[in-house]
Design a protein around this motif. Structure first.
Motif, mmCIF file in Angstrom:
data_model
loop_
_atom_site.group_PDB
_atom_site.id
_atom_site.type_symbol
_atom_site.label_atom_id
_atom_site.label_comp_id
_atom_site.label_asym_id
_atom_site.label_seq_id
_atom_site.Cartn_x
_atom_site.Cartn_y
_atom_site.Cartn_z
ATOM 1 N N SER A 1 0.842 -1.190 0.000
ATOM 2 C CA SER A 1 0.000 0.000 0.000
ATOM 3 C C SER A 1 0.879 1.243 0.000
ATOM 4 C CB SER A 1 -0.896 -0.002 1.239
ATOM 5 O OG SER A 1 -1.486 1.264 1.431
ATOM 6 N N ARG B 1 -6.538 13.702 -7.546
ATOM 7 C CA ARG B 1 -5.797 12.554 -8.066
ATOM 8 C C ARG B 1 -5.885 12.464 -9.585
ATOM 9 N NH1 ARG B 1 -6.367 7.164 -9.365
ATOM 10 N NH2 ARG B 1 -4.562 5.870 -8.800
ATOM 11 N N ALA C 1 -9.434 6.348 2.630
ATOM 12 C CA ALA C 1 -8.112 5.756 2.388
ATOM 13 C C ALA C 1 -7.387 5.500 3.702
ATOM 14 C CB ALA C 1 -7.286 6.679 1.492
ATOM 15 N N GLU D 1 -6.325 1.895 5.348
ATOM 16 C CA GLU D 1 -4.940 1.618 5.724
ATOM 17 C C GLU D 1 -4.843 1.173 7.180
ATOM 18 O OE1 GLU D 1 -0.784 1.298 5.794
ATOM 19 O OE2 GLU D 1 -2.275 1.220 4.189
ATOM 20 N N GLU E 1 1.344 7.854 -3.395
ATOM 21 C CA GLU E 1 1.414 7.213 -4.713
ATOM 22 C C GLU E 1 2.579 7.778 -5.515
ATOM 23 O OE1 GLU E 1 -2.058 7.124 -7.120
ATOM 24 O OE2 GLU E 1 -3.288 6.096 -5.634
ATOM 25 N N LEU F 1 0.319 4.003 1.295
ATOM 26 C CA LEU F 1 0.250 4.634 2.609
ATOM 27 C C LEU F 1 1.052 3.884 3.664
ATOM 28 C CD1 LEU F 1 -3.545 5.580 2.663
ATOM 29 C CD2 LEU F 1 -1.615 7.137 2.425
ATOM 30 N N GLU G 1 -2.870 10.161 0.364
ATOM 31 C CA GLU G 1 -3.010 9.029 -0.551
ATOM 32 C C GLU G 1 -2.464 9.380 -1.933
ATOM 33 O OE1 GLU G 1 -6.837 11.404 -0.794
ATOM 34 O OE2 GLU G 1 -5.382 10.805 0.738
#
Length: 583
Positions: free
Chosen positions: A161, A475, A567, A571, A509, A163, A505
């Protein structure tokens, strides 16, 4: 406990074994230990052995994994190495304990199963021999094989992940903040409280004078969005972000002024003269310059420093509102800041502010770009707000000036953060229009083409050199820009930026995309995104207006805030499951 008399009575009735019978039970038992004693004892010992083996193996693997994951982003400072080893020790301890408990539990379970089946055969056949032991071992081995399944190639490792790089405290704090910001019941009173704290002149509501209030804010909202109150705290925060994998930071000094409508009207009618001029220099311009210079010194080469002219006080506000040049004292201070930044390899972002002063900021920004930006490098960046209808025209004029003047245009592209104070008619009618403008301007700058919103705004289609900062929590916008970058079609230097404490988040990425390259900072491919976090520093009281704007921004972007909340929640659930071996 039975008394001696009660035991004799029970033995007389045949309900309690005699001592000779007890001795016989022990002699007939395996290892001279009856099953009710032997099985729990063996289970406990096997758990201890498994715990020791698992801890040794787990801690070693956790240490190797940590070193491998951070091999491409080793720290370069003493503070960075301290945080590196501190984080590594935490991962080693956590990995060792986790693997130790899991291995101990597994070995204890299969040991109990083997001894239990063995005892069952002993009782069934009436004798304890090697046949029962072999049978129980084979039975447990078969069960273990069925449990683990047939031999198969190891499964591919799940993609981690993004995160996962964040500390647990950050996950929990962000979840708390976004939960409040996305709640229609919790947000209004929270905004009212933040507004009262930011605007109040009462010592009781001033975090710098009220230690209880300061402690609460610093441990919650301040820690979420700000870098620290002093140089040591700021350096520690920056080092931790770079340790995570961010390319750098955008650091700002929190001192600023947000004008009310009445104050905006006063600016257009009242100048500053006489003794007030020197007072402004001593109490407003010099403290602002000192704080900004210290900010530049706190930044490392390659970092950015955000500069707010409104923090320089009344002289700056009046000159900006009237589109006048900066006063002599302010101009000298700004030149000192620019020269220090250029000498240290730090870049300056002149922040956009309210429309009452924005035209003046645009004038000053362009003037300092001409002075300090070169043909191949930008030191000074302007900020362009895509939610304003006039932004394409302003940006086109600055691009033309850069082309004609032979210097690199520094452009920081944002959507805008003054929805609560800017006149509504100056802003795009819908969010869709703002998104379209932002993405179109970003693509035009990345490709260095007069396209999208910039089309038809210049007769000369020659495009100047551009260094840009793509500041976005959206995003979709980030993904579109990354696609251009990864295809090798970008012709401008670009850094991606998000505010500290928001859109993690998206930021993570970007960090993951850069980390996948597995190389050092100087070896990373040009297509790898460079991720930055924007954060301010200053006392808790100085940061209140900044914190209020962050709360208002979350209110105006509820859907995005909910996405961030979801998100973080996912997580946190993933980590809890992982702790118990359920991930």
């Amino acid at each position: 406990m039975l008394t001696e008399a009660e035991i004799r009575q029970l033995r007389a009735e045949g309900k309690y074994p005699t001592q000779s019978e007890i001795d016989e039970i022990f002699r007939q038992s395996r290892l001279s230990l009856p099953a009710p004693i032997r099985i729990p004892l063996a289970t406990g010992l096997s758990f201890i052995v498994g715990l020791a083996l698992g801890t040794a193996q787990g801690s070693k693997m956790a240490g190797l994994r940590f070193r491998a994951e951070h091999a491409h982003k080793l720290p370069e400072t003493t503070t960075g190495w301290y945080l590196y080893h501190k984080s590594k020790n935490y991962h080693v301890a956590y990995g060792g304990i986790k693997e130790g408990v899991k291995m101990g539990a597994r070995i204890a379970f299969w040991t109990t199963a083997m001894l239990g089946i063995e005892n069952m055969f002993d009782n069934y056949r009436g004798t304890a021999d090697v046949f029962n032991t072999v049978t129980s071992c084979v039975t447990v081995a078969g069960g273990f094989s069925l449990w683990t399944g047939p031999d198969q190639p190891p499964p591919a490792m799940a993609k981690p992940s993004p995160l996962a790089v964040l500390p647990l405290s950050s996950i929990i704090r962000t979840l708390m903040t976004t939960t409040v910001s996305s709640s229609p019941f919790l947000l209004p009173p929270s905004l009212a409280i933040m507004s009262a704290l930011a605007e109040s002149h009462s010592p009781a509501l001033n975090p710098d004078r009220n230690p209880v209030l300061r402690y609460f804010l610093k441990k919650t909202f301040y820690a979420q969005f700000c870098a620290g109150e002093n140089a040591e705290e700021v350096r520690r925060t920056i080092a931790s972000l770079k340790q995570i994998g961010f390319s750098g930071v955008i650091l700002g000094y929190a001192r600023e002024v947000v004008l009310t409508e009445a104050q905006t009207r006063d600016l257009t009618s009242n100048g500053i003269a006489g003794a007030a001029v020197q007072q402004c220099i001593e109490t407003e311009i010099k403290p602002w310059a000192t704080g900004t210079m210290e900010t530049v010194r706190l930044a490392s080469p390659g970092d950015f420093v955000a500069l707010k002219f409104t923090g320089a006080g009344r002289q700056a506000l009046y000159a900006l509102s009237q589109r006048l040049p900066p006063s002599e004292a302010l101009a000298a201070a700004t030149d000192d800041i620019c020269q220090l930044a250029a000498s240290r390899g730090v870049r300056l972002l002149f922040d956009a502010e309210q429309q009452a002063v924005q035209a003046g900021i645009d004038d000053w920004t362009l003037a300092y770009m001409r002075r300090y930006n070169t043909a191949d490098r930008a030191v000074v960046y302007g900020t362009y707000q895509a939610y304003l209808k006039a932004t394409p025209s302003v940006l086109a004029a600055h691009l033309a000036a850069a082309r004609d003047g032979g210097f690199t245009l520094g452009a920081k592209l944002v959507r805008g953060a003054y929805l609560g104070s800017d006149p509504r008619h100056l802003i795009h009618d819908t969010k869709t229009d703002t998104d379209k403008a932002y993405d179109g301007l970003a693509e035009a700058l990345l490709r260095r083409r007069w396209s999208g919103p910039l089309a038809q705004l210049s007769e000369d289609q020659t495009f100047p050199n551009v260094d840009m900062v793509l500041a976005s929590h959206n995003r979709d916008s980030v993904v579109k820009a990354r696609a251009i970058l990864e295809k090798g079609e970008a012709r401008a230097q670009v850094a991606f930026a998000q505010l500290q404490g928001m859109a993690d988040e998206v930021s993570c990425e970007l960090v993951a995309g850069r980390g996948d390259k597995g190389a050092g900072e100087k070896e990373v491919s040009a297509s790898a995104p460079r991720a930055y976090k924007y954060l301010v520093w200053g006392s808790t009281g100085e940061c209140m207006k900044y914190l209020l704007r962050r709360a208002q921004e979350n209110r105006d972007a509820v859907q995005r805030t909910r996405s961030g909340r979801n998100a973080m929640r996912a997580e946190l659930v993933r980590r809890v499951k992982g702790f118990f071996g359920l991930a």
